[in-house]
Scaffold this active site. Structure first.
Site, PDB file in Angstrom:
ATOM      1  N   ARG A   1       0.801  -1.216  -0.011  1.00 40.32           N
ATOM      2  CA  ARG A   1      -0.102  -0.003   0.008  1.00 40.32           C
ATOM      3  C   ARG A   1       0.862   1.211  -0.007  1.00 40.32           C
ATOM      4  O   ARG A   1       0.265   2.230   0.526  1.00 40.32           O
ATOM      5  CB  ARG A   1      -0.859   0.190   1.229  1.00 40.32           C
ATOM      6  CG  ARG A   1      -2.034  -0.847   1.162  1.00 40.32           C
ATOM      7  CD  ARG A   1      -2.935  -1.001   0.205  1.00 40.32           C
ATOM      8  NE  ARG A   1      -4.020  -2.041   0.078  1.00 40.32           N
ATOM      9  CZ  ARG A   1      -4.040  -3.271   0.179  1.00 40.32           C
ATOM     10  NH1 ARG A   1      -2.937  -3.733  -0.552  1.00 40.32           N
ATOM     11  NH2 ARG A   1      -5.141  -3.904   0.166  1.00 40.32           N
TER      12      ARG A   1
ATOM     13  N   GLU B   1      -4.634   3.623   6.433  1.00 41.03           N
ATOM     14  CA  GLU B   1      -4.379   3.264   4.998  1.00 41.03           C
ATOM     15  C   GLU B   1      -4.942   4.602   4.129  1.00 41.03           C
ATOM     16  O   GLU B   1      -4.549   5.022   3.165  1.00 41.03           O
ATOM     17  CB  GLU B   1      -5.052   1.962   4.302  1.00 41.03           C
ATOM     18  CG  GLU B   1      -4.738   1.774   2.911  1.00 41.03           C
ATOM     19  CD  GLU B   1      -5.612   0.757   2.202  1.00 41.03           C
ATOM     20  OE1 GLU B   1      -6.436   1.131   1.722  1.00 41.03           O
ATOM     21  OE2 GLU B   1      -5.586  -0.299   2.625  1.00 41.03           O
TER      22      GLU B   1
ATOM     23  N   SER C   1     -10.566  -0.707   3.297  1.00 39.34           N
ATOM     24  CA  SER C   1      -9.867  -0.953   4.732  1.00 39.34           C
ATOM     25  C   SER C   1      -9.501   0.284   5.009  1.00 39.34           C
ATOM     26  O   SER C   1      -8.855   1.046   4.192  1.00 39.34           O
ATOM     27  CB  SER C   1      -8.516  -1.856   4.141  1.00 39.34           C
ATOM     28  OG  SER C   1      -8.902  -3.128   3.783  1.00 39.34           O
TER      29      SER C   1
HETATM   30  N1  EPU Z   1     -10.773 -10.949  10.023  1.00 43.09           N
HETATM   31  C1  EPU Z   1     -11.447 -10.926  11.377  1.00 43.09           C
HETATM   32  N2  EPU Z   1     -12.392 -10.050  11.594  1.00 43.09           N
HETATM   33  C2  EPU Z   1     -12.860  -8.931  10.490  1.00 43.09           C
HETATM   34  C3  EPU Z   1     -12.181  -9.016   9.147  1.00 43.09           C
HETATM   35  C4  EPU Z   1     -11.127  -9.991   9.083  1.00 43.09           C
HETATM   36  O1  EPU Z   1     -11.198 -11.754  11.990  1.00 43.09           O
HETATM   37  O2  EPU Z   1     -13.788  -8.389  10.864  1.00 43.09           O
HETATM   38  C5  EPU Z   1      -9.697 -12.045   9.764  1.00 43.09           C
HETATM   39  C6  EPU Z   1     -10.288 -12.823   8.541  1.00 43.09           C
HETATM   40  O3  EPU Z   1     -11.017 -13.874   9.219  1.00 43.09           O
HETATM   41  C7  EPU Z   1      -9.015 -13.370   8.122  1.00 43.09           C
HETATM   42  C8  EPU Z   1      -8.238 -12.451   8.043  1.00 43.09           C
HETATM   43  O4  EPU Z   1      -8.585 -11.451   9.026  1.00 43.09           O
HETATM   44  O5  EPU Z   1      -8.363 -14.309   8.690  1.00 43.09           O
HETATM   45  C9  EPU Z   1      -8.028 -11.355   6.815  1.00 43.09           C
HETATM   46  O6  EPU Z   1      -9.308 -11.192   6.446  1.00 43.09           O
HETATM   47  P1  EPU Z   1      -9.670 -10.611   4.936  1.00 43.09           P
HETATM   48  O7  EPU Z   1      -9.219 -11.768   3.783  1.00 43.09           O
HETATM   49  O8  EPU Z   1     -10.987 -10.022   4.485  1.00 43.09           O
HETATM   50  O9  EPU Z   1      -8.516  -9.383   4.357  1.00 43.09           O
HETATM   51  P2  EPU Z   1      -8.064  -8.251   5.241  1.00 43.09           P
HETATM   52  O10 EPU Z   1      -6.429  -8.502   5.765  1.00 43.09           O
HETATM   53  O11 EPU Z   1      -8.919  -7.759   6.229  1.00 43.09           O
HETATM   54  C10 EPU Z   1      -6.920  -7.371   2.804  1.00 43.09           C
HETATM   55  C11 EPU Z   1      -6.846  -6.146   2.198  1.00 43.09           C
HETATM   56  C12 EPU Z   1      -8.201  -5.530   1.410  1.00 43.09           C
HETATM   57  C13 EPU Z   1      -8.281  -6.740   0.468  1.00 43.09           C
HETATM   58  C14 EPU Z   1      -8.412  -8.337   1.246  1.00 43.09           C
HETATM   59  C15 EPU Z   1      -8.480  -9.266   0.222  1.00 43.09           C
HETATM   60  C16 EPU Z   1      -5.436  -4.357   3.350  1.00 43.09           C
HETATM   61  C17 EPU Z   1      -5.116  -3.205   4.535  1.00 43.09           C
HETATM   62  N3  EPU Z   1      -6.572  -4.923   3.087  1.00 43.09           N
HETATM   63  O12 EPU Z   1      -7.748  -7.099   3.994  1.00 43.09           O
HETATM   64  O13 EPU Z   1      -7.922  -4.600   0.704  1.00 43.09           O
HETATM   65  O14 EPU Z   1      -9.509  -6.567  -0.434  1.00 43.09           O
HETATM   66  O15 EPU Z   1      -6.984  -8.284   2.260  1.00 43.09           O
HETATM   67  O16 EPU Z   1      -7.131  -9.623  -0.146  1.00 43.09           O
HETATM   68  O17 EPU Z   1      -4.470  -5.063   3.185  1.00 43.09           O
HETATM   69  C18 EPU Z   1      -8.386  -2.124   0.902  1.00 43.09           C
HETATM   70  O18 EPU Z   1      -7.219  -2.159   1.039  1.00 43.09           O
HETATM   71  O19 EPU Z   1      -9.381  -1.198   0.757  1.00 43.09           O
HETATM   72  C19 EPU Z   1      -8.830  -3.603   0.892  1.00 43.09           C
HETATM   73  C20 EPU Z   1     -10.290  -3.800   0.971  1.00 43.09           C
END
Ligand code: EPU
Length: 338
Positions: free
Chosen positions: A164, A334, A238
């Site tokens: 990012r 972010e 995010s």
């Molecule tokens: N999780 C929770 N609770 C929540 C949300 C997530 O426990 O409320 C846990 C999930 O169970 C999982 C982990 O966190 O084990 C990761 O969750 P997820 O796959 O939804 O992805 P993320 O890490 O929360 C990142 C990016 C997103 C992108 C997703 C999918 C960042 C800051 N965010 O989110 O990007 O869509 O991965 O690859 O890196 C964005 O940047 O605006 C964005 C949406």
């Protein structure tokens, strides 16, 4: 080109926040852009570049000339049996470009389906999702200097992409307008379906040998199930980055929180999902007045309508404090605060 005074920006940011630009200009060509940047009268005024507004939190009015670049067009630069190089206008909608690639069978951006914002904003923060970052398919970035009005081509290396991050958010912050991006896409796809949710969704779709379109469909399903549609509920995806902590700290935390997820960045560093930390700190689905934390993805702060940038900022600080107190981990935004 028309320059309008006291222009409302509510429809130009996906949080749907009220903010007024002292002046606003939508530019649709490089010539227009250069003429406004070099015009003696406007040259003196502060400028603010507003792309798709999908990663921004307005906490005040913008006392500047807001330039909204709308340079469009998709141009084929070269093509062989394996690759195609496309130069895309910075003002094109990101998702519309992804759909263009899916329709033509060009692989590389399908995992980035349905991300809000413009093509020009994509390299700015090296957008990423489901195991893919946009830097993987970028060859170069064309930008215009706000100071001189001159065009500069940034090679991929010069963009200094990170998680990012890019030069446009750091050393060159506020200095350039991204007018075009050259992508290298593959005509013989090696699809990236390693991310857990993607495999699971493809299975649910009964797809065993996925096409580019199948992957795109699966990603869209996942995003629609977790992430609020900014057209319905104001948000900027995010809100925080996923923090990186040392492997030693991770192991220590694991003793108290055995479920703590983590992904190794290298031998010494682990990335942990901020969404998990925020949920564990009790914020998921929290609402105060018109702002809150999304009920399906705790990493997304939302404006239910009528909320202010200050309210969202205050909420984000309370979340940061409580995650710091509970886990000793600092969360960094972010989203860009203005
Ligand atoms: N999780 C929770 N609770 C929540 C949300 C997530 O426990 O409320 C846990 C999930 O169970 C999982 C982990 O966190 O084990 C990761 O969750 P997820 O796959 O939804 O992805 P993320 O890490 O929360 C990142 C990016 C997103 C992108 C997703 C999918 C960042 C800051 N965010 O989110 O990007 O869509 O991965 O690859 O890196 C964005 O940047 O605006 C964005 C949406």
């Amino acid at each position: 080109m028309q320059i309008q005074a006291n222009y409302p920006l509510r429809n130009y940011n996906t949080f749907g926040l009220e903010s007024t630009a002292s002046y606003f200009a939508e530019v649709t060509s490089l010539t227009e852009l250069k003429s406004i940047l070099t015009d003696p009268e406007w040259k003196q005024k502060p400028k603010f570049i507003l792309g798709g507004g999908s990663n921004i939190l307005f906490t005040q009015n913008i006392d500047a000339l807001v330039i909204h670049p709308q340079l469009t067009g998709i141009e084929k630069i070269s093509e062989d049996e394996t690759y195609i190089r496309l130069k895309v206008g910075g003002g094109e909608s990101w998702h519309a470009f992804v759909m263009y690639c899916v329709d033509h069978g060009y692989a590389g951006v399908e995992n980035l389906s349905l991300i809000p914002g413009s093509v020009g904003a994509a390299p700015m923060q090296n957008i990423g999702a489901y195991g893919v970052e946009v830097k993987n398919v970028i060859e170069s970035v064309e930008a215009v200097s706000i100071e001189s009005g001159e065009t500069r081509l940034f090679s991929k290396e010069e963009c200094r992409f990170g998680y990012r991050e890019s030069i446009f958010k750091k050393e060159a912050k506020g200095q350039y307008i991204i007018t075009g991006v050259t992508f290298i896409l593959s005509k013989k796809p090696g699809l990236n379906v390693g991310y857990g949710d993607v495999q699971k969704t493809l299975l649910e779709m009964n797809v065993t040998d996925p096409t580019i379109r199948d992957v795109s469909e699966a990603i869209m399903q996942i995003r629609r199930s977790k992430l609020p549609d900014p057209a319905k509920i104001g948000n900027a995806g995010s809100f925080f980055k996923n923090p990186e902590i040392s492997a030693a700290v991770f192991e220590k935390l694991k003793k108290s929180y055995s479920q703590l997820p983590g992904y190794p960045v290298n031998d010494e560093v682990m990335k942990v999902p901020a969404g998990w930390l925020i949920e564990q700190a009790g914020w998921k689905g929290y609402r105060q007045g018109n702002v809150g934390v999304h009920e399906k993805q705790a990493l997304v702060l939302v404006n239910y309508g009528g909320g202010t940038g200050h309210e969202i900022k205050a909420l984000s600080e309370r979340i940061q404090d409580s995650v710091k107190t509970k886990f000793g981990i600092a969360l960094n935004a972010e989203v860009n605060f203005i």
